[in-house]
Design a protein around this motif. Structure first.
Motif, short mmCIF file in Angstrom:
data_model
loop_
_atom_site.label_atom_id
_atom_site.label_comp_id
_atom_site.label_asym_id
_atom_site.label_seq_id
_atom_site.Cartn_x
_atom_site.Cartn_y
_atom_site.Cartn_z
N ASP A 92 0.83 -1.09 -0.04
CA ASP A 92 -0.03 0.03 -0.08
C ASP A 92 0.93 0.97 -0.12
N LEU A 93 2.21 1.09 -0.15
CA LEU A 93 3.10 2.29 0.00
C LEU A 93 2.91 3.09 1.41
N ILE A 94 2.24 2.73 2.30
CA ILE A 94 2.37 3.14 3.42
C ILE A 94 3.08 2.21 4.62
N HIS A 95 2.73 1.09 4.52
CA HIS A 95 3.50 -0.07 5.38
C HIS A 95 4.41 -0.56 4.74
N TRP A 96 5.67 -0.66 5.31
CA TRP A 96 6.76 -1.22 4.64
C TRP A 96 7.22 -2.72 5.29
N ASN A 97 7.69 -3.63 4.68
CA ASN A 97 8.29 -4.80 5.22
C ASN A 97 9.84 -4.67 4.76
N TYR A 98 10.57 -4.89 5.66
CA TYR A 98 12.19 -4.81 5.57
C TYR A 98 12.46 -6.31 5.91
N PRO A 99 13.49 -6.83 4.80
CA PRO A 99 14.02 -8.14 5.38
C PRO A 99 14.74 -8.31 6.72
N GLN A 100 14.24 -9.53 7.31
CA GLN A 100 15.01 -9.65 8.48
C GLN A 100 16.34 -9.91 8.49
#
Length: 147
Positions: A15-23
């Motif tokens: 959604d370009l608001i919530h981001w997932n960053y690789p662990q």
């Protein structure tokens, strides 16, 4: 999204608001060439090639080895294959910068020895690459779109 600081990293969002960053904090692309040893930062959005890969323009800062001045900002390119390597590494990258400080505005400016690319657009059969010069001026490089 490819973003950087010391290295280039990747994040994903639906959604370009919530981001997932690789662990684990592993970089998408680590330092490789002398002109990018201090800092790597993303430039304009990546461009999709005809064969489904992506070209990412990015900026790097040298620490001084080779023929690069310490703190010299330059611009390079890397080839990404997000289908085969979604978390990196890049498939290939230029060994020498695509753009590096050469003009008087780039070598001596508000900040010396700086070019950094932030814009890339295709218009009327040409690519226009917009880049900062010495943190004081704006330059543009053009090249025809290949058929």
């Amino acid at each position: 999204m490819i973003y950087g600081g010391s290295f280039l990293y990747q994040a994903n969002s639906t959604d370009l608001i919530h981001w997932n960053y690789p662990q684990g904090g592993l970089p998408y692309a680590a330092h490789l060439n002398p002109w990018e040893l201090a800092i790597m930062e993303s430039g304009p959005p990546a461009i999709k090639t005809r064969d489904g890969r992506w070209i990412q323009v990015y900026n790097g800062v040298a620490t001084g080895p080779g023929r690069y001045t310490p703190t010299q900002y330059s611009t390079g390119q890397m080839l990404l294959d997000i289908e085969r390597f979604p978390n990196g590494p890049p498939v290939a990258r230029l060994e020498t910068p695509l753009l590096q400080p050469t003009s008087v505005h780039e070598v001596t400016g508000q900040v010396d020895n700086v070019v950094f690319t932030e814009g890339l657009v295709q218009y009327h059969g040409k690519w226009f690459m917009y880049f900062g010069q010495g943190d004081a001026f704006l330059g543009v490089a053009t090249v025809p779109v290949q058929p």
